[in-house]
Design a protein around this motif. Structure first.
Motif, short mmCIF file in Angstrom:
data_model
loop_
_atom_site.label_atom_id
_atom_site.label_comp_id
_atom_site.label_asym_id
_atom_site.label_seq_id
_atom_site.Cartn_x
_atom_site.Cartn_y
_atom_site.Cartn_z
N LEU A 1 -30.23 -8.54 -29.27
CA LEU A 1 -31.18 -8.28 -30.20
C LEU A 1 -30.68 -8.38 -31.57
O LEU A 1 -31.36 -8.71 -32.46
CB LEU A 1 -31.74 -6.75 -29.92
CG LEU A 1 -32.41 -6.59 -28.54
CD1 LEU A 1 -32.70 -5.29 -28.42
CD2 LEU A 1 -33.73 -7.41 -28.38
N ALA B 1 -37.71 -7.09 -24.22
CA ALA B 1 -37.49 -6.26 -25.58
C ALA B 1 -38.17 -7.01 -26.58
O ALA B 1 -38.23 -6.55 -27.69
CB ALA B 1 -35.83 -6.15 -25.68
N ARG C 1 -34.85 -8.92 -19.42
CA ARG C 1 -34.60 -7.66 -20.33
C ARG C 1 -34.89 -8.18 -21.88
O ARG C 1 -35.53 -7.50 -22.57
CB ARG C 1 -33.68 -7.00 -19.90
CG ARG C 1 -33.22 -6.33 -18.98
CD ARG C 1 -32.00 -5.15 -19.01
NE ARG C 1 -30.77 -5.97 -19.17
CZ ARG C 1 -29.80 -5.45 -19.52
NH1 ARG C 1 -29.65 -4.14 -19.58
NH2 ARG C 1 -28.69 -6.24 -19.69
#
Length: 490
Positions: A93, A39, A35
């Protein structure tokens, strides 16, 4: 560092076993890493494809060149998941800009083609080292693990190349024979649509390989730190402390009484009883570490090939340098075969150098090197031994000076092996290394005798367990079979 919460078994491993562990780690935390990778990289991949739509090759090359930046969120997840804390995607992130900014210029320029990139990344990202400190740290970490990191990069690169080509070969096999396809034009002069599909396929392959590559490099880094810093020993001591703390009051009192009995029942050595202050201990440690035994330098050289010296293309689409290379190899095949044979012979001679030197020394008339004067803190000279070793050993043993008696017997054996049997022992050798040399360079009977002598010496020196009296009598009775009773060599 919370060793108790680590998710893997802490123990020293070989380089290949560490890579296997890294693959298992990537499998275990595949989804969080996948993921984070998607991303971070998927928007960048799409933007590059749109901006460089007319230049698809440049687009995929730029994306590939930025892989040291794309790999940092994966290491961020692994470094925390290893201790039981898997970060959420949002946390990863948010941390990505700070991770990407660490030494980004060096990572994308002169360090980009480093074969040990996967193992070097934790030094930048987790230890925050740079400059001379980073270079010194990498020199220590690489040790005997740098080769494994280089092979990891080499194999990962080939996997990224082979998988897209294998998929294209599978597609070609699925095309019916009745359908005519100009494969030469398709592969050597592709249009933008074909190149876009190939770029997407390359991106998928990079996405599959990256978690395993980063995890394997991180595992190599961890294994090297375990070996250097003794994480397994520290974890064992922590567990031992926890077991002691869980004892009830009676258990604690019994443990203290047992420790007091052992302390009073066995006389401590003078060297063990000596207390050192901080400055004296520090100076002695620095003196020991300054010895040449703890310093080993190795120079590694590599060749850089200039593949782009001739950019002229042939009519069939193959580069001119590739055709010239094939012609050169074909014309000089016999020469290369001889080079391979000579290299194998030299490798064999190097691997068996100790075995060959035995025969060289037997026929040599050179003056032998002087034996060591001190080994394990014990004097090895013949003049330091009593006139009758066995008589002195038995006298000390009957006076219940067990350590002094056995120490004299073991020291005398080492001295005779060096002086009478010409076995070259070094100051950096351990007891076990000395035993192996004696077994290799003497007969089986002497090898078995010295092995038994060494085994009982290790129990006495480190566990304070002297041998039984009948064992000591047996060792003394067998002594004249291998060594002279007196101290001099007739």
């Amino acid at each position: 560092m919370q060793f108790d919460q680590i998710a893997v078994k802490v123990r020293p491993r070989s380089a290949w076993e560490s890579i296997d562990l890294g693959i298992l780690m990537a499998r275990n935390w595949w989804w969080p890493m996948c993921r984070a990778w998607l991303a971070v990289t998927l928007p960048a991949f799409i933007v590059l494809q749109l901006l460089l739509y007319s230049y698809p090759v440049i687009a995929i090359v730029i994306f590939w060149w930025l892989k040291p930046i794309w790999e940092r969120p994966l290491l961020h997840i692994l470094s925390r998941a290893l201790f039981g804390e898997v970060p959420e995607l949002k946390q990863t992130l948010c941390a990505f800009p700070g991770l990407a900014a660490k030494q980004w210029f060096a990572s994308l320029t002169y360090r980009r083609l480093s074969l040990t990139r996967s193992m070097d990344l934790p030094v930048i990202q987790l230890e925050n080292l740079k400059g001379k400190q980073r270079a010194q740290r990498l020199k220590v970490l690489h040790g005997n693990t740098g080769t494994g990191a280089g092979w990891l990069t080499f194999i990962g690169l080939h996997v990224e190349i082979i998988l897209p080509l294998a998929f294209l070969a599978l597609v070609a096999m699925m095309v019916p024979e009745a359908v005519e396809v100009d494969w030469q034009a398709l592969f050597f002069m592709p249009d933008r649509g074909v190149m876009g599909g190939f770029n997407l396929l390359s991106y998928v392959v990079m996405s599959l390989v990256a978690p395993f590559y980063v995890a394997a490099g991180f595992s190599l880094y961890l294994n090297r730190r375990i070996r250097l810093e003794g994480w397994d020993l520290e974890l064992s001591f922590r567990r031992l402390v926890q077991r002691v703390q869980t004892l009830n009051g009676v258990g604690k009192v019994a443990a203290l009484l047992l420790a007091a009995v052992l302390a009073c029942g066995w006389p401590p050595d003078a060297a063990m009883a000596q207390t050192l202050d901080r400055e004296t201990a520090k100076s002695q440690i620095e003196t020991v570490m300054a010895d040449e035994t703890f310093h080993s330098l190795e120079t590694v050289r590599s060749l850089d090939w200039d593949w782009f010296s001739d950019e002229q293309q042939q009519e069939n689409g193959f580069p001119a340098w590739l055709l010239q290379l094939i012609e050169f190899l074909a014309a000089n095949l016999r020469f290369f075969l001889w080079v391979v044979v000579i290299a194998l012979v030299l490798i064999f001679l190097y691997k068996q150098r100790d075995w060959l030197l035995q025969y060289v020394r037997r026929g040599s008339e050179q003056i032998p090197e002087a034996p060591l004067a001190v080994l394990f803190g014990m004097e090895m000279g013949r003049e330091t031994l009593p006139p009758d070793v066995l008589a002195e050993v038995r006298s000390l043993w009957h006076r219940q000076q067990f350590r002094a008696a056995y120490s004299l017997l073991y020291r005398a054996a080492l001295s005779r092996l060096m002086h009478d049997y010409n076995i070259r022992l070094r100051s950096g050798h351990t007891e076990e290394e000395c035993r192996r040399l004696v077994v290799q360079q003497t007969g089986p009977e002497l090898g078995d005798y010295f092995s038994e002598l060494t085994r009982h010496w290790q129990r006495l020196a480190y566990a304070h367990r002297p041998p039984a009296s009948d064992v000591m009598d047996g060792l003394c009775e067998r002594w004249p079979d291998f060594f002279q009773a007196g101290a001099t060599n007739g």
